[in-house]
Motif scaffolding. Structure first.
Motif, PDB file in Angstrom:
ATOM      1  N   ILE A   7       0.839  -1.208   0.000  1.00 12.66           N
ATOM      2  CA  ILE A   7       0.000   0.000   0.000  1.00 12.66           C
ATOM      3  C   ILE A   7       0.869   1.251   0.000  1.00 12.66           C
ATOM      4  CG2 ILE A   7      -1.620   1.343   1.392  1.00 12.66           C
ATOM      5  CD1 ILE A   7      -2.861  -1.359   2.235  1.00 12.66           C
ATOM      6  N   LEU A   8       1.924   1.256   0.807  1.00 15.70           N
ATOM      7  CA  LEU A   8       2.827   2.408   0.833  1.00 15.70           C
ATOM      8  C   LEU A   8       3.507   2.609  -0.512  1.00 15.70           C
ATOM      9  CD1 LEU A   8       4.539   2.119   4.332  1.00 15.70           C
ATOM     10  CD2 LEU A   8       2.914   3.845   3.574  1.00 15.70           C
ATOM     11  N   LEU A   9       3.883   1.517  -1.152  1.00 15.91           N
ATOM     12  CA  LEU A   9       4.529   1.610  -2.453  1.00 15.91           C
ATOM     13  C   LEU A   9       3.583   2.198  -3.495  1.00 15.91           C
ATOM     14  CD1 LEU A   9       7.163   0.933  -3.915  1.00 15.91           C
ATOM     15  CD2 LEU A   9       6.181  -1.277  -4.468  1.00 15.91           C
ATOM     16  N   ILE A  10       2.329   1.770  -3.481  1.00 11.66           N
ATOM     17  CA  ILE A  10       1.348   2.293  -4.434  1.00 11.66           C
ATOM     18  C   ILE A  10       1.075   3.771  -4.181  1.00 11.66           C
ATOM     19  CG2 ILE A  10      -1.066   2.146  -5.154  1.00 11.66           C
ATOM     20  CD1 ILE A  10      -0.824  -0.905  -4.686  1.00 11.66           C
ATOM     21  N   ILE A  11       0.880   4.130  -2.918  1.00 13.53           N
ATOM     22  CA  ILE A  11       0.632   5.541  -2.578  1.00 13.53           C
ATOM     23  C   ILE A  11       1.827   6.402  -2.965  1.00 13.53           C
ATOM     24  CG2 ILE A  11       0.301   7.159  -0.666  1.00 13.53           C
ATOM     25  CD1 ILE A  11      -1.391   5.004   0.685  1.00 13.53           C
ATOM     26  N   GLY A  12       3.012   5.903  -2.685  1.00 11.19           N
ATOM     27  CA  GLY A  12       4.216   6.651  -3.045  1.00 11.19           C
ATOM     28  C   GLY A  12       4.349   6.847  -4.542  1.00 11.19           C
ATOM     29  N   VAL A  14       1.879   6.895  -6.756  1.00  5.78           N
ATOM     30  CA  VAL A  14       0.836   7.841  -7.185  1.00  5.78           C
ATOM     31  C   VAL A  14       1.262   9.274  -6.867  1.00  5.78           C
ATOM     32  CG1 VAL A  14      -1.519   8.621  -6.736  1.00  5.78           C
ATOM     33  CG2 VAL A  14      -1.054   6.193  -7.095  1.00  5.78           C
ATOM     34  N   LEU A  15       1.763   9.490  -5.658  1.00  4.08           N
ATOM     35  CA  LEU A  15       2.200  10.843  -5.297  1.00  4.08           C
ATOM     36  C   LEU A  15       3.384  11.286  -6.135  1.00  4.08           C
ATOM     37  CD1 LEU A  15       1.857  10.786  -1.412  1.00  4.08           C
ATOM     38  CD2 LEU A  15       0.419  11.973  -3.054  1.00  4.08           C
ATOM     39  N   LEU A  16       4.257  10.341  -6.470  1.00  2.00           N
ATOM     40  CA  LEU A  16       5.412  10.659  -7.298  1.00  2.00           C
ATOM     41  C   LEU A  16       4.964  11.121  -8.690  1.00  2.00           C
ATOM     42  CD1 LEU A  16       8.533  10.511  -7.248  1.00  2.00           C
ATOM     43  CD2 LEU A  16       8.308   8.251  -8.250  1.00  2.00           C
ATOM     44  N   VAL A  17       4.055  10.386  -9.300  1.00  4.38           N
ATOM     45  CA  VAL A  17       3.553  10.749 -10.625  1.00  4.38           C
ATOM     46  C   VAL A  17       2.793  12.067 -10.559  1.00  4.38           C
ATOM     47  CG1 VAL A  17       1.927  10.071 -12.440  1.00  4.38           C
ATOM     48  CG2 VAL A  17       3.505   8.398 -11.486  1.00  4.38           C
ATOM     49  N   ALA A  25       2.717  21.324  -7.129  1.00  2.00           N
ATOM     50  CA  ALA A  25       2.703  20.363  -6.025  1.00  2.00           C
ATOM     51  C   ALA A  25       4.037  19.617  -5.947  1.00  2.00           C
ATOM     52  CB  ALA A  25       1.541  19.395  -6.196  1.00  2.00           C
ATOM     53  N   LYS A  26       5.136  20.334  -5.988  1.00  2.00           N
ATOM     54  CA  LYS A  26       6.453  19.700  -5.944  1.00  2.00           C
ATOM     55  C   LYS A  26       6.715  18.990  -4.621  1.00  2.00           C
ATOM     56  CE  LYS A  26       8.354  20.260  -9.861  1.00  2.00           C
ATOM     57  NZ  LYS A  26       8.648  19.128 -10.698  1.00  2.00           N
ATOM     58  N   PHE A  27       6.070  19.417  -3.536  1.00  2.00           N
ATOM     59  CA  PHE A  27       6.279  18.736  -2.262  1.00  2.00           C
ATOM     60  C   PHE A  27       5.729  17.317  -2.309  1.00  2.00           C
ATOM     61  CE2 PHE A  27       2.002  18.707  -0.485  1.00  2.00           C
ATOM     62  CZ  PHE A  27       1.363  19.658  -1.256  1.00  2.00           C
ATOM     63  N   LEU A  28       4.741  17.052  -3.165  1.00  2.00           N
ATOM     64  CA  LEU A  28       4.221  15.693  -3.305  1.00  2.00           C
ATOM     65  C   LEU A  28       5.275  14.767  -3.901  1.00  2.00           C
ATOM     66  CD1 LEU A  28       0.592  16.275  -4.584  1.00  2.00           C
ATOM     67  CD2 LEU A  28       1.324  15.596  -2.301  1.00  2.00           C
ATOM     68  N   LEU A  29       6.137  15.308  -4.717  1.00  2.00           N
ATOM     69  CA  LEU A  29       7.235  14.521  -5.273  1.00  2.00           C
ATOM     70  C   LEU A  29       8.127  13.996  -4.153  1.00  2.00           C
ATOM     71  CD1 LEU A  29       8.808  13.669  -7.856  1.00  2.00           C
ATOM     72  CD2 LEU A  29      10.066  15.796  -7.605  1.00  2.00           C
ATOM     73  N   TRP A  30       8.477  14.859  -3.219  1.00  2.00           N
ATOM     74  CA  TRP A  30       9.342  14.450  -2.116  1.00  2.00           C
ATOM     75  C   TRP A  30       8.622  13.501  -1.163  1.00  2.00           C
ATOM     76  CZ3 TRP A  30      14.113  14.947  -3.087  1.00  2.00           C
ATOM     77  CH2 TRP A  30      14.558  15.992  -3.892  1.00  2.00           C
ATOM     78  N   ILE A  31       7.343  13.741  -0.921  1.00  2.00           N
ATOM     79  CA  ILE A  31       6.574  12.840  -0.065  1.00  2.00           C
ATOM     80  C   ILE A  31       6.495  11.459  -0.710  1.00  2.00           C
ATOM     81  CG2 ILE A  31       4.277  12.389   0.897  1.00  2.00           C
ATOM     82  CD1 ILE A  31       3.971  15.411   1.246  1.00  2.00           C
TER      83      ILE A  31
END
Length: 52
Positions: A7-12, A14-17, A25-31
């Motif tokens: 689940i963490l991998l999928i969420i990560g 999605v946030l990366l893309v 939303a560049k902070f989402l890239l780092w999150i």
């Protein structure tokens, strides 16, 4: 534990893309990167504990 890592991998991912697509939303890239790293570490710990 395995489900949590997946689940963490999928969420990560999605946030990366989403962080790459939306310039504001560049902070989402780092999150996303942080969450993916945490998921990889959790997966490695699970693999190490299972093999010993």
């Amino acid at each position: 534990m395995a489900a949590l890592a997946i689940i963490l991998l999928i969420i990560g991912a999605v946030l990366l893309v989403f962080g790459l697509l939306v310039e504001a939303a560049k902070f989402l890239l780092w999150i996303g990167i942080v969450i993916i790293v945490v998921a990889i570490i959790a997966g490695l710990l699970r693999y190490i504990r299972r093999s010993s």
